[in-house]
Design a protein around this motif. Structure first.
Motif, PDB file in Angstrom:
ATOM      1  N   MET A 116     -31.301  26.876 -67.651  1.00  0.00           N
ATOM      2  CA  MET A 116     -31.570  25.538 -67.403  1.00  0.00           C
ATOM      3  C   MET A 116     -31.568  24.562 -68.592  1.00  0.00           C
TER       4      MET A 116
ATOM      5  N   GLU B  30     -32.556  18.886 -67.363  1.00  0.00           N
ATOM      6  CA  GLU B  30     -32.672  19.262 -65.953  1.00  0.00           C
ATOM      7  C   GLU B  30     -34.181  19.626 -65.553  1.00  0.00           C
TER       8      GLU B  30
ATOM      9  N   ARG C  75     -35.986  16.367 -65.694  1.00  0.00           N
ATOM     10  CA  ARG C  75     -35.803  15.635 -64.229  1.00  0.00           C
ATOM     11  C   ARG C  75     -36.728  16.591 -63.342  1.00  0.00           C
ATOM     12  N   GLU C  76     -36.624  17.845 -63.217  1.00  0.00           N
ATOM     13  CA  GLU C  76     -37.422  18.416 -62.294  1.00  0.00           C
ATOM     14  C   GLU C  76     -38.996  18.195 -62.384  1.00  0.00           C
TER      15      GLU C  76
ATOM     16  N   SER D 212     -29.237  12.906 -65.562  1.00  0.00           N
ATOM     17  CA  SER D 212     -28.184  13.378 -64.851  1.00  0.00           C
ATOM     18  C   SER D 212     -27.396  14.266 -65.651  1.00  0.00           C
TER      19      SER D 212
END
Length: 99
Positions: free
Chosen positions: A1, A5, A8-9, A37
């Motif tokens: 990951m 990411e 973002r999570e 993104s």
């Protein structure tokens, strides 16, 4: 990951909106969307700011390819040192309640 990411999570889990993050950081929500993104590289100063805003983020886990969770484990609480007699009294109280 990848780092973006993970951020973002984490942000989704916290219930943060891109607008809230953008307002606090001083950019447009579109800029945050581009960071999250992966279309634009996440600037180091944004990453530093975000980690400062969220002290529960574990930097080792953030940069590790093996970790997907970036929240550090809760810190252990340290209590003041008690006298022996205080500890003995507490043990006796617990035993009396249980027996």
């Amino acid at each position: 990951m990848k780092i973006y990411e993970k951020i973002r999570e984490y942000s989704k889990g916290k219930g943060e909106t891109m607008r809230e993050i953008a307002e606090k950081y001083g950019v447009t929500p579109q800029a945050i969307q581009m960071y999250f993104s992966g279309k634009n590289a996440m600037p180091l100063n944004f990453l530093v700011w975000y980690v400062e805003e969220h002290p529960d983020i574990d930097l080792y886990a953030l940069f590790s390819k093996e970790h997907t969770q970036i929240v550090s484990e809760p810190r252990a609480e340290y209590h003041k040192k008690y006298r022996k007699q205080h500890v003995i009294d507490r043990i006796i109280n617990i035993l009396e309640e249980e027996l």
